[in-house]
Design a protein around this motif. Sequence first.
Motif, short mmCIF file in Angstrom:
data_model
loop_
_atom_site.label_atom_id
_atom_site.label_comp_id
_atom_site.label_asym_id
_atom_site.label_seq_id
_atom_site.Cartn_x
_atom_site.Cartn_y
_atom_site.Cartn_z
N ILE A 81 -5.99 9.19 -6.22
CA ILE A 81 -5.25 8.45 -5.73
C ILE A 81 -4.67 7.84 -3.76
O ILE A 81 -3.96 8.84 -3.09
CB ILE A 81 -3.15 9.07 -6.35
N PRO A 82 -5.64 7.65 -3.41
CA PRO A 82 -6.22 7.38 -1.80
C PRO A 82 -5.15 5.74 -1.51
O PRO A 82 -5.36 6.00 0.02
CB PRO A 82 -7.40 6.94 -1.71
N TYR A 83 -5.23 5.21 -1.93
CA TYR A 83 -4.42 3.77 -1.96
C TYR A 83 -3.26 3.85 -1.96
O TYR A 83 -3.04 2.15 -1.56
CB TYR A 83 -4.66 2.73 -2.88
N THR A 84 -2.15 4.56 -1.90
CA THR A 84 -0.57 4.38 -1.62
C THR A 84 -0.17 5.23 0.12
O THR A 84 -1.15 5.92 0.42
CB THR A 84 -0.23 4.82 -2.90
N ARG A 85 1.44 4.61 0.14
CA ARG A 85 1.23 4.91 1.50
C ARG A 85 1.54 6.66 1.30
O ARG A 85 1.12 7.03 3.17
CB ARG A 85 2.65 4.23 1.65
#
Length: 256
Positions: A193-197
């Motif tokens: 889940i790398p695409y969140t802040r």
Amino acid sequence: MILIGCEDSLIEQGEPEEILESIDDAVRLSQIIITDPDTDDVLTDIAINYDQDSLISTILFTGLQNITYEFNYASNDRLTDITRTENGATVAYSLSYDGDEVQLLDSTGSVERTKLFSVDSQNRIFRTQTFENDALQQTINYNYTSNFNVQRINELSAGNAIERYQELTYFFNNNPFRDMNDVLRFIVFEDFIPYTRYLPSTINSFESMGGTFTMSSSVQFVYSLSDDNFPGSRIVTRSQGGVDEVTVETFIYTDN
């Protein structure tokens, strides 16, 4: 094209309140080690290598997975092609850019696959679509909060019906994947889940069964943070069918 999530001062109700602090402009994650907490055995070792321009040149998975990714860039640092090798089999991917869309293309025999990434006005990938020989196979929509975290992921069939979805919750931390090319993150590190802040604290997955959505699995993350609030490690508990699987992910960084 390098897509980096924008900063936003709005706080979504129920989300962690942001802590303002000075942090380095660039984060270089160099290694992720996944271990069994009971035996300390290394399950997967992920090595991330950079070139002289601080762009990721190769990523190597060893252990339960043995995969090598190689990346090439244009003179403007735009990612142009990717080579993935697993067990001696190599797949070559090419990328093309058209406005707010990025296409990832590969072919095997008579099958041509396309993964289409759609980018919103705030420079975030909000939808991916998978095609085989131009026929739509799947759509995944990423619904963001005002604080730039994905709160829900909907997986849709070719007929545009929601087949399953995930709900995510968060607490404040710094995402170690934040300075990577967005397309690279989605391709290689989507399971993290790398695409969140922030990185998430829980993920609950639901599937449609007989017209009713039922929770099918869940993931819980417990973090150990460094002084700059980047994770040094996290304990990951995956639960499905009454069975828990626990691993430890250790994040190692290189100096800029």
